[in-house]
Design a protein around this motif. Structure first.
Motif, mmCIF file in Angstrom:
data_model
loop_
_atom_site.group_PDB
_atom_site.id
_atom_site.type_symbol
_atom_site.label_atom_id
_atom_site.label_comp_id
_atom_site.label_asym_id
_atom_site.label_seq_id
_atom_site.Cartn_x
_atom_site.Cartn_y
_atom_site.Cartn_z
ATOM 1 N N UNK B 16 0.838 -1.210 0.000
ATOM 2 C CA UNK B 16 0.000 0.000 0.000
ATOM 3 C C UNK B 16 0.869 1.254 0.000
ATOM 4 N N UNK B 17 1.890 1.249 0.842
ATOM 5 C CA UNK B 17 2.788 2.421 0.906
ATOM 6 C C UNK B 17 3.545 2.561 -0.411
ATOM 7 N N UNK B 18 4.017 1.419 -0.889
ATOM 8 C CA UNK B 18 4.777 1.411 -2.138
ATOM 9 C C UNK B 18 3.911 1.881 -3.307
ATOM 10 N N UNK B 140 -5.246 -0.957 13.334
ATOM 11 C CA UNK B 140 -6.158 -0.016 12.672
ATOM 12 C C UNK B 140 -5.406 0.987 11.790
ATOM 13 N N UNK B 141 -4.249 1.457 12.255
ATOM 14 C CA UNK B 141 -3.458 2.410 11.456
ATOM 15 C C UNK B 141 -3.066 1.793 10.119
ATOM 16 N N UNK B 142 -2.632 0.538 10.161
ATOM 17 C CA UNK B 142 -2.227 -0.127 8.915
ATOM 18 C C UNK B 142 -3.426 -0.326 7.992
ATOM 19 N N UNK B 143 -4.577 -0.651 8.576
ATOM 20 C CA UNK B 143 -5.780 -0.804 7.750
ATOM 21 C C UNK B 143 -6.168 0.523 7.102
ATOM 22 N N UNK B 144 -5.997 1.609 7.845
ATOM 23 C CA UNK B 144 -6.313 2.929 7.267
ATOM 24 C C UNK B 144 -5.345 3.240 6.120
ATOM 25 N N UNK B 145 -4.052 2.905 6.310
ATOM 26 C CA UNK B 145 -3.071 3.144 5.238
ATOM 27 C C UNK B 145 -3.457 2.347 3.987
ATOM 28 N N UNK B 146 -3.835 1.078 4.193
ATOM 29 C CA UNK B 146 -4.265 0.262 3.042
ATOM 30 C C UNK B 146 -5.500 0.901 2.407
ATOM 31 N N UNK B 147 -6.431 1.365 3.241
ATOM 32 C CA UNK B 147 -7.647 2.011 2.731
ATOM 33 C C UNK B 147 -7.319 3.268 1.930
ATOM 34 N N UNK B 148 -6.406 4.081 2.454
ATOM 35 C CA UNK B 148 -6.012 5.320 1.756
ATOM 36 C C UNK B 148 -5.414 4.981 0.389
ATOM 37 N N UNK B 149 -4.584 3.939 0.366
ATOM 38 C CA UNK B 149 -3.965 3.547 -0.912
ATOM 39 C C UNK B 149 -5.038 3.090 -1.900
ATOM 40 N N UNK B 150 -5.977 2.276 -1.435
ATOM 41 C CA UNK B 150 -7.023 1.767 -2.349
ATOM 42 C C UNK B 150 -7.878 2.930 -2.872
ATOM 43 N N UNK B 151 -8.288 3.805 -1.968
ATOM 44 C CA UNK B 151 -9.126 4.952 -2.382
ATOM 45 C C UNK B 151 -8.349 5.845 -3.352
ATOM 46 N N UNK B 206 4.485 10.209 4.442
ATOM 47 C CA UNK B 206 3.928 10.180 5.802
ATOM 48 C C UNK B 206 3.594 8.738 6.205
ATOM 49 N N UNK B 207 3.010 7.984 5.261
ATOM 50 C CA UNK B 207 2.677 6.584 5.556
ATOM 51 C C UNK B 207 3.937 5.784 5.863
#
Lengths: 440, 297
Positions: B16-18, B140-151, B206-207
């Motif tokens: 996700x970060x990548x 939860x933070x990691x799930x939000x990062x994955x969510x941000x990447x998908x969105x 930031x992620x």
């Protein structure tokens, strides 16, 4: 990546200006080591005036930039005591920093530049990069005090090279010894793959196994990864009672914060001297929080008593440096800065005894001013007075006795350190005598 | 709980970060034909800006991430307009532009060190418990990062496929001269593309800073090699390729760590080399190599 590309292309870009510069210099001769940078020139150092340069070669940028700051803190506090005592043979001392960037490829040009531009009478550093810099420094017959732990230097025979800190082999033995003698019979080992960390591993394995310890996991990690969760989960599944480790600040922070996240808490973490560096402490506290750090992080480091006239003078000179060093208080308990402070005093005393600032001449006196049997002196000023009185001296400085063996390595005891939140540094709470360790 | 499913979950976070970083990087190349080696340092500046918002203004990390995205967008546009565009107008060759971006990277990195110092920073985070599901452990933070990447990836897809600006970007990427002759303001399109890619770069910075737990002035640059690998894997200039590249490199490197941590990058890069052997222009289609050959001509 940028560093790699810079190395590839920068030489090509620099060739024309360097060539032009050399052409412009014409037949100017190269400065000789030991020649004062200003004032009357005399390689014998018997005349007054002029400043003698000390080259301080460490990483000042990059992941290990803290080493440079530590080296400068030691050197500046060291020259402060010498200069306040009137200098050495009428010369004042100055510290000149040179940046290896923590990479042998950058360390070689940095060392060449140092020797050409600063004409140092002695050199402090490098650490891991000393493999690249020491041959250049000692090749020009300049005395080099390094803080490299690489066991390859355990039996080195270069007469101009001195090692102020114990071998990593001894560090590994001390780690294994302490863990096995304190009920940690099932520890895990996690070290990054860089040379500085890996040199401790084989002696650690040998000593730990010899004393009945058994590693539940033994992993070599690539430094600077964005995540170590898979490796961490494997270590957690092996149920270690402690984790013995050495990593750079960034890798440690990522690794330990992920360990805490996945396991809910940290076991006892037993680190090396790198754990006592202020940048390591700052980074890891940011990642796991100070309460967890206080509870879990311990280290085995070269022992310094933090008492006595030598240490008190170091502390006084260090804290008096003001803006020359950023937040000097952070180096009050830094064993490498203290060793570098002592290196300056030893060199100044050797010069005084040899009546020369020429490294080729005073080098023979380096081991003489530290050898047991003389009048014990704890400061440069006391040593100067004793030498003027015609006495043989034994310098026991801020870091305690620094007796160089025939391979020019200083023998040391080790300490078990815990974090002191008030002083924001690691503090020794017990000592592992050098005689207890195989290599000691 | 199997190590394979655990590693897959961890790999998703890395991917996700990548993806945020690699898609931004590849978008810049696609629109401007610049292999921007200063990208990692823009990530670092964004992470430091977010740190200031997070720690000094006492805001949540997610609001700070918005600050990081704005910083990344603004800095990227500035670098492009003030440095890269003047060089491109003079017809500077692709390889020379790489050197220019290398110089910019060095300047930016040293500027960060001069201003912020060499110390490490950490964002303010709350203690959170891990969530266990489908054999994975994520916070939860990691799930939000994955969510941000998908969105972000979905939003970019919709933008590129279903808006005039997106179509103009694709046209500019395919052939800037032809796009200009069709009435597209390529300058404006390029600025929009750089601000978008800069925002992705900022969010990625930031992620990554969050994931690493602490960061210093070198951290973005240190991550650049993996970003470039993901972009090349999926064909440089191709946002969808970069998404796939990020996913493959992120997951494969974590799975390889099960066998041996030292294989982590080896396996990921071995797959990259294999893909390039079979498809020299990357997984998606012709991109970087084609542009390099054109520039060489």
């Amino acid at each position: 990546m940028i560093a790699r590309l810079t190395r590839l292309f920068l030489p090509a870009l620099l060739v024309p200006p360097v060539a032009l510069g050399l052409a412009a210099c014409g037949g100017s001769s190269k400065a000789t080591a030991g020649t004062p940078s200003t004032g009357s020139s005399s390689s014998s150092g018997s005349s007054s005036g002029g400043t003698l340069n000390i080259g301080v070669i460490y990483p000042f940028t990059g992941a290990n930039a803290d080493q440079g700051a530590v080296g400068m803190a030691g050197c500046l506090s060291g020259i402060a005591q010498v200069n306040k005592a009137g200098g050495v043979l009428g010369h004042q001392l100055a510290c000149k920093p040179f940046d290896t960037k923590g990479d042998p490829a950058d360390a070689v040009p940095a060392a060449n530049q140092m020797m050409a531009s600063a004409s140092p009478v002695m050199v402090i550093g490098a650490s891991d990069d000393a493999v690249a810099t020491a041959p250049i420094v000692t090749g020009q017959h300049v005395v080099n005090f390094a803080t490299i732990g690489d066991p390859h230097f355990d039996t080195q025979t270069n007469p101009y090279f001195y090692r102020l800190t114990p071998s990593d082999a001894l560090q590994g033995v001390a780690l294994g010894y302490w863990a096995a003698h304190h009920g940690l019979a099932h520890a895990a080992a996690a070290f990054t793959s860089d040379l500085g960390a890996q040199t401790s591993v084989p002696p650690l394995r040998t000593e730990y196994a010899k004393l009945g310890g058994k590693f539940t996991a033994d992993v070599k990690l690539a430094p600077g990864q964005s995540s170590y969760r898979t490796e961490v989960s494997q270590i957690i599944n092996s149920h270690p009672d402690a984790l013995i480790s050495e990593m750079d600040p960034q890798s440690s922070t990522t690794f330990l914060s992920e360990y805490k996240q996945l396991a809910g808490s940290l076991p006892q973490i037993l680190g090396t001297e790198r754990t006592s560096n202020s940048d390591w402490i700052q980074a890891v506290i940011g990642g796991i929080g100070e309460p967890t750090f206080v509870k879990s992080i311990k280290s085995i480091t070269p022992y310094v008593s933090f008492t006595g006239a030598g240490y008190n003078l170091y502390k006084q000179e260090l804290l008096g440096l003001g803006s020359q060093v950023k937040n000097p208080a952070q180096y009050v308990g830094q064993p490498y800065a203290i060793s570098d402070f002592d290196a300056v005093a030893i060199t100044a005393l050797a010069m005084t005894m040899a009546k020369s600032t020429n490294p080729s001449t005073y080098n023979a006196f380096v081991t003489k001013v530290t050898a047991p049997g003389g009048t014990i002196v704890h400061t440069y000023a006391d040593g100067l007075a004793a030498i003027k009185a015609g006495k043989a001296i034994t310098y026991v400085g801020a870091s305690g006795p620094l007796v160089f063996n025939k391979y020019h390595s200083a023998g040391r005891a080790f300490a078990y350190d815990v974090y002191d939140p008030a002083g924001k540094s690691m503090k020794a709470v017990s000592v592992i005598p050098g005689t207890a360790l195989n290599g000691g | 709980m199997s190590q394979v499913s655990l590693a897959f979950g961890f790999g998703l976070v890395t991917a996700a970060i990548l993806a945020l970083c690699a898609v931004g990087f590849t978008l810049q190349f696609g629109v401007s034909n610049i292999f921007n080696l200063a990208y990692g340092d823009v990530m670092t500046v964004s992470a430091f800006a977010a740190y200031a918002v997070n720690r000094d203004l006492h805001t949540s990390i997610w609001l700070a991430m918005v600050g990081g995205a704005i910083t990344g967008a603004a800095l990227s546009v500035l670098i492009n307009r003030l440095i890269y565009v003047p060089f491109l107008r003079r017809g500077t060759a692709l390889f020379t532009m790489v050197m220019v971006s290398l110089a910019v990277a060095t300047i930016v990195q040293n500027a960060i060190q001069a201003i912020a110092g060499a110390g490490f920073r950490s964002y303010t985070r709350t203690n959170e418990s891990s969530l266990h599901f489908l054999g994975m452990i994520l916070t939860p933070t990691q799930l939000i990062i994955i969510g941000i990447a998908i969105v972000s990836m979905l939003a970019l897809h919709l933008l590129l496929r279903h808006t005039r600006v997106g179509k103009a970007m694709r046209a500019t990427s395919a052939d800037a001269d032809l796009a200009r002759s069709c009435g597209i303001s390529t300058g404006r399109v390029t600025t929009i593309a750089w601000s978008l890619s800069g925002a992705l770069c900022g969010m990625g910075g930031v992620a990554l800073g969050l994931n690493l737990a602490s960061f210093d002035f070198t951290f973005g640059n240190a991550f650049l090699l993996v970003i470039v690998a993901a972009a090349v894997f999926g064909s440089v200039g191709q946002p969808y390729g970069a998404m796939v590249g990020a996913l493959v490199i992120g997951v494969v490197s974590e799975e390889a760590a099960i066998v041996s941590p030292s294989l982590k990058q080896v396996v990921a890069f071995a797959i990259l080399v294999l893909i390039l052997l079979v498809r020299p222009n990357g997984l998606w289609r012709s991109g970087f190599v084609q542009k390099m050959s054109m520039a060489a001509r």
